[in-house]
Design a protein around this motif. Structure first.
Motif, short mmCIF file in Angstrom:
data_model
loop_
_atom_site.label_atom_id
_atom_site.label_comp_id
_atom_site.label_asym_id
_atom_site.label_seq_id
_atom_site.Cartn_x
_atom_site.Cartn_y
_atom_site.Cartn_z
N GLY A 29 6.25 0.23 -3.30
CA GLY A 29 5.68 -1.00 -2.37
C GLY A 29 6.80 -2.31 -2.38
O GLY A 29 6.89 -2.67 -1.37
N GLU A 30 7.05 -2.51 -3.65
CA GLU A 30 7.83 -3.65 -3.86
C GLU A 30 9.32 -3.57 -3.34
O GLU A 30 9.63 -4.45 -2.44
N ILE A 31 10.01 -2.46 -3.09
CA ILE A 31 10.98 -2.11 -2.42
C ILE A 31 10.85 -2.29 -0.77
O ILE A 31 11.43 -2.77 -0.13
N HIS A 32 9.68 -1.76 -0.29
CA HIS A 32 9.32 -2.00 1.18
C HIS A 32 9.03 -3.29 1.40
O HIS A 32 9.72 -4.01 2.47
N MET A 33 8.59 -4.32 0.48
CA MET A 33 8.59 -5.68 0.70
C MET A 33 10.01 -6.25 0.85
O MET A 33 10.04 -7.18 1.61
N GLU A 34 10.84 -6.11 -0.06
CA GLU A 34 11.93 -6.62 0.01
C GLU A 34 12.81 -6.54 1.32
O GLU A 34 13.55 -7.23 1.73
N LYS A 35 12.16 -5.50 2.04
CA LYS A 35 12.88 -5.08 3.22
C LYS A 35 12.09 -5.32 4.29
O LYS A 35 12.44 -5.26 5.67
N ASN A 36 11.17 -6.19 4.17
CA ASN A 36 10.27 -6.69 5.07
C ASN A 36 9.34 -5.38 5.83
O ASN A 36 9.11 -5.64 7.10
N GLU A 37 9.26 -4.36 5.28
CA GLU A 37 8.59 -3.21 5.72
C GLU A 37 7.00 -3.41 5.51
O GLU A 37 6.57 -2.48 4.59
N PHE A 38 6.29 -4.12 5.89
CA PHE A 38 5.24 -4.56 5.50
C PHE A 38 3.93 -3.43 5.52
O PHE A 38 3.19 -3.41 4.65
N HIS A 39 4.03 -2.55 6.56
CA HIS A 39 3.24 -1.53 6.98
C HIS A 39 3.57 -0.34 5.57
O HIS A 39 2.38 0.02 5.11
N SER A 40 4.59 -0.18 5.47
CA SER A 40 5.14 0.90 4.40
C SER A 40 4.66 0.54 3.05
O SER A 40 4.07 1.14 2.29
N ALA A 41 4.70 -1.00 3.03
CA ALA A 41 4.46 -1.50 1.51
C ALA A 41 2.68 -1.59 1.30
O ALA A 41 2.34 -1.15 0.02
N GLU A 42 2.35 -1.69 2.68
CA GLU A 42 0.76 -1.68 2.29
C GLU A 42 0.24 -0.31 1.94
O GLU A 42 -0.61 -0.10 1.23
N TYR A 43 0.81 0.85 2.63
CA TYR A 43 0.81 2.24 2.38
C TYR A 43 0.77 2.61 0.95
O TYR A 43 -0.07 2.98 0.15
N GLU A 44 1.99 2.11 0.34
CA GLU A 44 2.38 2.45 -1.14
C GLU A 44 1.28 1.65 -1.90
O GLU A 44 0.80 2.19 -2.93
N PHE A 45 0.98 0.25 -1.78
CA PHE A 45 0.16 -0.53 -2.86
C PHE A 45 -1.29 0.12 -2.67
O PHE A 45 -1.99 0.07 -3.76
N LYS A 46 -1.69 0.63 -1.46
CA LYS A 46 -3.07 1.09 -1.39
C LYS A 46 -3.30 2.56 -2.26
O LYS A 46 -4.16 2.95 -2.87
N ASN A 47 -2.06 3.28 -2.30
CA ASN A 47 -1.91 4.41 -2.95
C ASN A 47 -1.94 4.29 -4.29
O ASN A 47 -2.77 4.92 -5.10
N ALA A 48 -1.13 3.28 -4.83
CA ALA A 48 -1.29 2.58 -6.13
C ALA A 48 -2.69 2.46 -6.58
O ALA A 48 -3.29 2.42 -7.88
N LEU A 49 -3.36 1.59 -5.79
CA LEU A 49 -4.77 1.17 -6.04
C LEU A 49 -5.86 2.55 -6.13
O LEU A 49 -6.54 2.43 -6.78
N LYS A 50 -5.49 3.57 -5.49
CA LYS A 50 -6.13 4.58 -5.49
C LYS A 50 -6.08 5.47 -6.94
O LYS A 50 -7.05 6.02 -7.66
#
Length: 175
Positions: A29-50
């Motif tokens: 998620g952090e890698i996606h954030m660094e690339k401004n890939e916010f939708h992909s980051a959201e997906y990874e962070f939601k999976n981490a929260l699961k």
């Protein structure tokens, strides 16, 4: 406290497979954030929260991904819930509150930023950077007298804090 890059760290404890998975997803998620890939980051962070619903880093990342997408109401909900997370109220997490405050300040959500800087300062009252960051949010929200108070504290803690001195002069010239 400012630490040198050569300062030794305590050995890390063994992580469970769940913690390893959570950390892997947060890092993605952090890698996606660094690339401004916010939708992909959201997906990874939601999976981490699961995997770990109380993960401070995953919650912070999710909120920041919402901000990046312009989903301000969703971000506010996440940040508000994050503030209720008991795991956050440990000194090692003061930086999380600081990062959250910075994110909120950049989105001109000054009242929310102020709350988070105050939380960070409660965890470490002697960090001049936290006092400075709080004063920035207060300055932008028009609370000049309170901003001056925290700037004075930052300068008292670190007499060479040039950014704090500059902001103090700016405020004094406006008041």
């Amino acid at each position: 406290k400012r630490f040198s890059k050569t300062e030794e760290k305590e050995p890390e404890e063994e992580k469970t497979p769940e913690e390893e998975e959570r950390d892997k997803l947060v890092r993605l998620g952090e890698i996606h954030m660094e690339k401004n890939e916010f939708h992909s980051a959201e997906y990874e962070f939601k999976n981490a929260l699961k995997v770990d619903e109380s993960s401070v880093k995953a919650s912070l990342g999710l909120g920041q991904s919402f901000v990046g997408q312009g989903k301000i109401e969703e971000a506010k909900e996440v940040f508000s819930a994050l503030g209720e997370n008991e795991e956050l109220y440990k000194e090692e997490n003061k930086h999380t509150f600081n990062e959250l405050g910075i994110s909120l300040r950049k989105q001109e959500m000054y009242d929310e930023a102020v709350k988070n800087y105050h939380r960070a300062i409660q965890l470490d009252t002697d960090d001049p950077v936290l006092h400075y960051n709080l004063s920035l949010a207060l300055y932008h929200s028009g609370q000049m007298a309170t901003a001056k108070k925290f700037l004075s504290s930052a300068i008292e803690m670190d007499g060479k804090f040039e950014d704090a001195k500059k902001l103090l002069k700016l405020i004094e010239s406006k008041v």
